[in-house]
Design an enzyme around this catalytic site. Structure first.
Site, PDB file in Angstrom:
ATOM      1  N   THR A   1      32.783   1.315 -23.109  1.00 16.03           N
ATOM      2  CA  THR A   1      31.509   0.957 -22.536  1.00 16.03           C
ATOM      3  C   THR A   1      31.905  -0.255 -21.760  1.00 16.03           C
ATOM      4  OG1 THR A   1      30.190   1.651 -24.570  1.00 16.03           O
ATOM      5  CG2 THR A   1      29.237   0.391 -22.999  1.00 16.03           C
TER       6      THR A   1
ATOM      7  N   ASN B   1      28.160  -3.913 -35.294  1.00 15.66           N
ATOM      8  CA  ASN B   1      27.901  -2.370 -35.402  1.00 15.66           C
ATOM      9  C   ASN B   1      27.301  -1.733 -36.516  1.00 15.66           C
ATOM     10  OD1 ASN B   1      29.059  -1.895 -32.718  1.00 15.66           O
ATOM     11  ND2 ASN B   1      30.929  -3.088 -33.632  1.00 15.66           N
TER      12      ASN B   1
ATOM     13  N   GLU C   1      33.858  -7.237 -29.670  1.00 12.01           N
ATOM     14  CA  GLU C   1      32.780  -7.556 -30.749  1.00 12.01           C
ATOM     15  C   GLU C   1      33.310  -8.066 -31.864  1.00 12.01           C
ATOM     16  OE1 GLU C   1      29.454  -4.000 -29.340  1.00 12.01           O
ATOM     17  OE2 GLU C   1      31.056  -3.654 -30.732  1.00 12.01           O
TER      18      GLU C   1
ATOM     19  N   LYS D   1      31.105  -5.784 -17.573  1.00 12.81           N
ATOM     20  CA  LYS D   1      30.511  -6.101 -18.977  1.00 12.81           C
ATOM     21  C   LYS D   1      31.655  -5.048 -19.964  1.00 12.81           C
ATOM     22  CE  LYS D   1      27.995  -3.735 -20.834  1.00 12.81           C
ATOM     23  NZ  LYS D   1      28.039  -2.682 -22.055  1.00 12.81           N
TER      24      LYS D   1
ATOM     25  N   THR E   1      25.361  -6.059 -22.552  1.00 15.39           N
ATOM     26  CA  THR E   1      24.540  -5.402 -23.798  1.00 15.39           C
ATOM     27  C   THR E   1      24.962  -6.377 -24.830  1.00 15.39           C
ATOM     28  OG1 THR E   1      26.431  -3.920 -23.826  1.00 15.39           O
ATOM     29  CG2 THR E   1      24.585  -3.118 -22.962  1.00 15.39           C
TER      30      THR E   1
ATOM     31  N   SER F   1      19.098  -1.188 -35.189  1.00 16.01           N
ATOM     32  CA  SER F   1      17.905  -1.630 -35.758  1.00 16.01           C
ATOM     33  C   SER F   1      17.028  -2.578 -35.225  1.00 16.01           C
ATOM     34  CB  SER F   1      18.385  -2.231 -37.248  1.00 16.01           C
ATOM     35  OG  SER F   1      19.513  -1.365 -37.887  1.00 16.01           O
TER      36      SER F   1
END
Lengths: 414, 414
Positions: free
Chosen positions: B200, B409, B286, B189, B163, B414
């Protein structure tokens, strides 16, 4: 320290409030150059004979020398004058034996200069951890501080305690009581490392109420649990958090007695100031652009409700979604799930403001994303979660997580 | 979703490893357009008759329909073929009854297409929460997936499950055992919402070992606690975390028996793959620019050591200091203090790498800031804290908190 160029967009529109003179208290603030230059960084409050002092403190197991010293002294007798001295720029935390010596040196010097028993001299230090406090810079200024003491000095004092704060924080209330009015005025500083069990937060509240130390302590402990212990900026807890309240007894109002109406009115007034200051601290959270109220209802217990509120209010994914004005209620579901509280996915109801976004385990049939997106543009956001299981409730206040937080904290000491 | 333009600076220098064929497993991956376009987003693994399957899952109380379905199925009998299907882009979490229907529709369709008992068809979904999964887009591709099944397809499969990952994650090991070699190959992942009780995070491991389901489950549970449950990116726990391991039994090596040397060798091999994948997930956290190992020793208990490690590894102030290459050990002291673990400020020792920065309640006499600042420039940072109280130990792995995390994040949907 990263330069803070702009005032938080959430700062009170009216600026710093006009705080009243509290009979029996005088303030002084000046530049001692403890760490910063070109700004006031030390404040002194001199409290009249008989002032009762109560306080609440960080529960960190690595709390600073000044906090330990205050905790030792709070609850002692209320004879003679008292004083509170606060410096910004250096927290004197994790500074070994030297830290305790620094506190002793400062309180001794104040005791000598102002004729106050050392057991009635309270200090706080805020700023960087682990560097020796240059206490001589403070004691060298005691004569100047003494000469500057002024009953109108509270707003300068509120500026002297700031660190990464972008605005000084004050609040006041007057209470009609038997025989006259009671005034309360408070100041606070934030603004990072804010979490339950307080924060890098210093709060000083002054009142002319006549009240026993034990009653004052009860009230401030109770009010802390409903105000400062319900806010979070980044879930980090400071080593230096201190709230002190000083009651001079100079009001013409009768002495407060527990369980009476005037006492309850005083408590409500005190709590309203503490809530106002707590909200101001969050609104000045490092990098904050949104103020968020997290309401939780329907939990099986208060403790479960607090777990859920805390999981939502501290979630980086929730806080970045708020920063991005994204009505990402999926992240609320995630936070409920990770909280450890009892929850049933299919009984959850989630609202943004008055807009029901999710219910019965899925998105609400009346919800559309545009409504949510429009709501998220506001400065003040309310996120409500009903667990549908019981009557446990809690509320927490937090802010969003933005690039500003990273900028401030990735470069704090440089 | 914010565009990820660049690969994490912490990605393995050698790129995706060459993963071996695991006898008994075939893979297919293709574009189903579940949410993304222009990339593979669905992977299918077909597992031969008799494959044993074990797994570990998120403990979130709001876990997704696919997780609940897998949990129901793991531990069932190992007769016949089995399959694992994973889609990226939509997590099918908090999607009400429709979510369960989606899982049932997909598993039924796979059962029909491949001739596999539905109780042996496992699925995972990762991506946005709370939006209905367009499962028809997946089932429409089942014939193509079936036609594409290939024993060499594992690296494409590893790409299909990404992702916000900036690189695919794979790891492999070979174990010499009685009668032949056992191979293990895994993929994972990340990369946000990573915290103990998984993340996640989706992890699929394939081996040709002969091993009973219960022994395989024991080993994977034990290894999860020492690997994936010791990593954190942002303290947030996903609703969808899943680790599945499938053992085809096709290796010529003898069947593994608990407590034997070959079994222990297999366990060590499995753990090494899981640790490698766990580290790769953190390194792709991230916005990550630094990989941080947090070591805690000297706690009164293992549980206290974990509390301290978690408080350090999850502290936004520690993580932003690492991002800023600032040896701000004061924030480590703060994190120890807030952890809730028993701690004595004056017995704390803190090291960055081999550099002792603080001991006996204060900065180490040999420490100078330049040493610390130079150390913090490395990509891999080790922060060690000894509490000096007992023999409790723990380790956690995390990454720094940067502008990249906020960018990703604050604008995910969007």
């Amino acid at each position: 320290m990263a330069k803070i160029e702009t005032v938080s967009p959430l700062a009170p529109k009216g600026g710093f409030p006009q705080l009243p003179v509290i009979d029996g208290v005088r303030f002084a603030a000046l530049e001692a150059g403890v760490r910063y230059s070109g700004r006031v960084d030390v404040m002194l409050a001199e409290l009249c004979d008989g002032t009762t002092i109560a306080g609440t403190f960080t529960r960190s197991s690595t709390r600073s020398a000044a906090v330990l010293d205050c905790q030792d002294k709070v609850g002692g007798n209320s004879k003679g004058k008292a004083a509170i001295l606060v410096n910004a720029g250096n927290s004197n935390a994790f500074t070994g034996k030297g830290g305790f010596d620094a506190v002793a040196s400062i309180t001794k010097a104040i005791s000598d200069a102002l004729g106050i028993d050392q057991s009635r001299v309270f200090t706080s230090s805020t700023g960087v951890i682990g560097e020796p406090l240059k206490w001589e810079r403070i004691t060298a200024k005691l004569d100047d501080l003494k000469a500057a003491l002024d009953e109108n000095g509270i707003s300068d004092a509120a500026r002297a305690i700031m660190t990464t704060d972008t605005y000084p924080k004050g609040s006041t209330v007057e209470i009609a009581a038997d025989g006259g009015t009671i005034k309360i005025a408070g100041m606070a500083k934030g603004s990072g490392m804010i979490a339950p069990d307080m924060a890098t937060m210093l709060v000083y509240i002054f009142t002319d109420a006549k009240v026993s130390q034990s009653l004052l302590q009860d009230m401030v402990t109770r009010a802390t649990n409903e105000t400062f212990n319900c806010i979070t900026v980044d879930s980090d807890t400071s080593t230096s958090d201190t709230l002190l309240i000083a009651a001079t007894g100079k009001s013409p109002a009768a002495s407060l007695q527990g369980g009476t109406k005037p006492c309850e009115a005083f408590y409500e007034g005190l709590k309203s100031i503490m809530l106002d200051l707590a909200h101001q601290v969050v609104k000045d959270g490092e990098g904050a652009t949104k103020f968020v109220e997290v309401r939780v209802t329907g939990a099986v217990s208060t403790s479960d409700a607090k777990k859920v509120a805390s999981a939502i209010a501290n979630s980086p994914l929730v806080k970045t979604a708020v920063a991005g004005e994204d009505p990402n209620w999926g992240r609320i579901v995630m936070a409920v799930g990770k909280s450890g509280a009892q929850a049933d996915r299919d009984r959850l109801t989630i609202k943004f403001g008055d807009i029901t976004v999710a219910e019965n385990g899925w998105v609400s049939p009346d919800y559309n994303e545009d409504k949510g997106a429009t709501y998220m543009k506001a400065d003040d956001i309310v996120i409500s979660t009903d667990l549908g299981l019981g009557s446990g409730e809690a509320v927490m206040w937090t802010c969003d997580l933005t690039h500003g937080y990273i900028t401030i904290n990735a470069d704090y000491r440089s």
